[in-house]
Motif scaffolding. Structure first.
Motif, short mmCIF file in Angstrom:
data_model
loop_
_atom_site.label_atom_id
_atom_site.label_comp_id
_atom_site.label_asym_id
_atom_site.label_seq_id
_atom_site.Cartn_x
_atom_site.Cartn_y
_atom_site.Cartn_z
N LYS A 1 -25.66 36.03 -4.31
CA LYS A 1 -26.92 36.08 -4.41
C LYS A 1 -27.73 35.37 -5.49
O LYS A 1 -28.77 34.88 -5.28
N GLU A 2 -27.22 35.85 -6.76
CA GLU A 2 -27.63 35.34 -7.91
C GLU A 2 -27.90 33.66 -8.11
O GLU A 2 -28.74 33.08 -8.62
N ARG A 3 -26.52 33.13 -7.53
CA ARG A 3 -26.40 31.83 -7.70
C ARG A 3 -26.27 30.84 -6.57
O ARG A 3 -25.94 29.93 -6.50
N ILE A 4 -27.19 31.49 -5.31
CA ILE A 4 -27.33 30.72 -4.37
C ILE A 4 -27.70 29.28 -4.14
O ILE A 4 -27.53 28.51 -3.38
N ASN A 5 -28.49 29.02 -5.37
CA ASN A 5 -29.40 27.67 -5.29
C ASN A 5 -28.42 26.71 -5.99
O ASN A 5 -29.06 25.50 -6.21
N GLU A 6 -27.34 26.98 -6.64
CA GLU A 6 -26.56 26.10 -7.53
C GLU A 6 -25.58 25.25 -6.88
O GLU A 6 -24.94 24.54 -7.23
N PHE A 7 -25.52 25.57 -5.20
CA PHE A 7 -24.27 24.60 -4.67
C PHE A 7 -24.83 24.45 -3.19
O PHE A 7 -25.83 24.72 -2.88
N ASP A 8 -24.01 23.50 -2.52
CA ASP A 8 -24.47 22.94 -1.32
C ASP A 8 -23.70 23.82 -0.19
O ASP A 8 -24.39 23.85 1.02
N GLU A 9 -22.69 24.36 -0.42
CA GLU A 9 -22.02 24.94 0.87
C GLU A 9 -21.05 26.14 0.19
O GLU A 9 -20.73 25.84 -0.97
N VAL A 10 -20.85 27.07 1.03
CA VAL A 10 -19.76 28.15 0.80
C VAL A 10 -18.49 28.18 1.61
O VAL A 10 -18.74 27.86 2.78
N CYS A 11 -17.31 28.18 1.05
CA CYS A 11 -16.17 28.58 1.74
C CYS A 11 -15.66 30.03 1.40
O CYS A 11 -15.79 30.14 0.17
N ALA A 12 -14.99 30.90 2.27
CA ALA A 12 -14.77 32.00 1.74
C ALA A 12 -13.68 32.59 2.58
O ALA A 12 -13.52 32.13 3.81
N CYS A 13 -12.87 33.44 2.01
CA CYS A 13 -11.72 33.90 2.70
C CYS A 13 -11.28 35.40 2.00
O CYS A 13 -11.52 35.55 0.71
N GLY A 14 -11.22 36.26 2.91
CA GLY A 14 -11.04 37.72 2.42
C GLY A 14 -11.12 38.71 3.58
O GLY A 14 -11.26 38.35 4.97
N PRO A 15 -11.28 40.01 3.35
CA PRO A 15 -11.19 41.10 4.38
C PRO A 15 -12.75 40.87 5.18
O PRO A 15 -13.81 40.39 4.73
N THR A 16 -12.67 41.33 6.41
CA THR A 16 -13.80 41.01 7.41
C THR A 16 -15.14 41.45 6.81
O THR A 16 -16.18 40.83 7.13
N PRO A 17 -15.22 42.65 6.30
CA PRO A 17 -16.59 43.25 5.86
C PRO A 17 -17.19 42.38 4.67
O PRO A 17 -18.50 42.15 4.67
N MET A 18 -16.19 41.74 3.87
CA MET A 18 -16.83 40.67 3.08
C MET A 18 -17.24 39.23 3.47
O MET A 18 -18.47 38.86 3.29
N LEU A 19 -16.63 39.04 4.41
CA LEU A 19 -16.96 37.84 5.21
C LEU A 19 -18.14 37.91 6.01
O LEU A 19 -19.09 37.04 5.93
N LYS A 20 -18.41 39.02 6.51
CA LYS A 20 -19.56 39.39 7.29
C LYS A 20 -20.82 39.48 6.41
O LYS A 20 -22.05 38.77 6.65
N ALA A 21 -20.56 40.05 5.19
CA ALA A 21 -21.64 40.02 4.28
C ALA A 21 -22.07 38.69 3.50
O ALA A 21 -23.12 38.33 3.21
N VAL A 22 -20.97 37.85 3.26
CA VAL A 22 -21.04 36.58 2.72
C VAL A 22 -21.91 35.56 3.82
O VAL A 22 -22.73 34.78 3.41
N ALA A 23 -21.45 35.76 4.99
CA ALA A 23 -22.36 35.22 5.98
C ALA A 23 -23.71 35.25 6.11
O ALA A 23 -24.48 34.53 6.63
N ALA A 24 -24.02 36.55 6.11
CA ALA A 24 -25.57 37.10 6.10
C ALA A 24 -26.12 36.53 5.04
O ALA A 24 -27.42 36.07 5.17
N VAL A 25 -25.47 36.43 3.95
CA VAL A 25 -26.38 36.00 2.70
C VAL A 25 -26.36 34.30 2.74
O VAL A 25 -27.89 34.02 2.75
N CYS A 26 -25.63 33.63 3.31
CA CYS A 26 -25.50 32.21 3.61
C CYS A 26 -26.66 31.89 4.81
O CYS A 26 -27.49 31.08 4.46
N LYS A 27 -26.63 32.72 5.76
CA LYS A 27 -27.59 32.61 6.89
C LYS A 27 -29.10 32.77 6.24
O LYS A 27 -29.75 31.93 6.55
#
Length: 250
Positions: A171-197
């Motif tokens: 959340k703090e650094r969301i404007n510093e890159f173009d795209e996100v790639c993530a791997c990890g437990p489902t709750p984490m992925l769900k949270a990452v996806a929500a921030v990106c969306k």
């Protein structure tokens, strides 16, 4: 997608953190075919089903597979000795789609961290955020630095790096890159996806599911995704493990 089942020579199989092992296996034909985000299906003697392990790295004909001991199968894997042959079906699945000219934020949580190393090597100046429960489980930090990544470490209990979750840093650094790639437990992925969306950032996520065949012939790893306005089932092993985050129905 080209894959095969062959013998790999076990070069090393070392414990690098509490219950986490770094296995290196050599096969000069199959190892170079591996792409970031793909996985290998490892046969464990006396076990019917193979164990799916993400590709941590591939270099000079050697596949690096970092895994966590969670049950009897992976415990038996951890006892395999150097010099023996390991029966492996690889490389499998669809990995991360990396485009030149983009800056990526690569996020790994727990045992979802290893596949991000090979991904980091395919990108330019990536921001890598790694998250673990505590410092005893921290792995691969020096490897990411050697790969030229900007690295941020977070732990749930604050025992190493930043005290907090990977999403706090995202959340703090969301404007510093173009795209996100993530791997990890489902709750984490769900949270990452929500921030990106919420910030209109493209996001690819690698799902972890139990598997049987590894090639899409069975239904063990089916997950629900949204395609063309409809919810359908797809295989993590064949259609993934990497999916567009907005397509996944959590």
């Amino acid at each position: 997608m080209k894959y095969d089942v062959q013998k790999f020579q076990l070069i090393s199989n070392d414990e690098i953190a509490e219950g986490i092992f770094d296995m290196r296996v050599k096969n000069e034909e199959l190892a170079p075919l591996a792409k970031c985000g793909q996985f290998a299906h490892v046969y464990v003697p006396s076990k019917t089903l193979r164990r799916p392990i993400s590709v941590c790295d591939s270099e000079n004909g050697v596949l690096r597979l970092v895994y966590q001991v969670k049950g009897e199968g992976t415990r038996l894997m951890s006892e395999m000795k150097s010099g023996t042959d390991v029966d492996i079906l690889a490389p499998l699945g669809n990995g991360f789609k990396i485009e030149k000219g983009k800056r990526y934020c690569l996020i790994g949580g727990g045992i979802g961290v290893p596949p991000m190393l090979y991904t980091a090597k395919q990108t330019e100046n990536p921001l890598v955020i790694t998250g673990f429960r505590n410092k005893s489980l921290v792995i691969l930090q020096d490897d990411f630095k050697k790969a030229g990544a900007e690295l941020v470490l977070a732990t749930d209990d604050g025992s190493a790096g930043v005290h907090g979750f990977v999403t706090d840093i995202l959340k703090e650094r969301i404007n510093e890159f173009d795209e996100v790639c993530a791997c990890g437990p489902t709750p984490m992925l769900k949270a990452v996806a929500a921030v990106c969306k919420g910030n209109n950032k493209p996001c690819q996520i690698s799902l972890e599911e139990r598997m049987a065949c590894g090639i899409g012939a069975c239904l063990v790893c089916a997950v629900k995704v949204r395609k063309n306005g409809e919810e359908i089932m797809q295989h993590v092993c064949k259609n993934g493990p990497v999916f567009n985050a907005e397509e996944v129905v959590f």
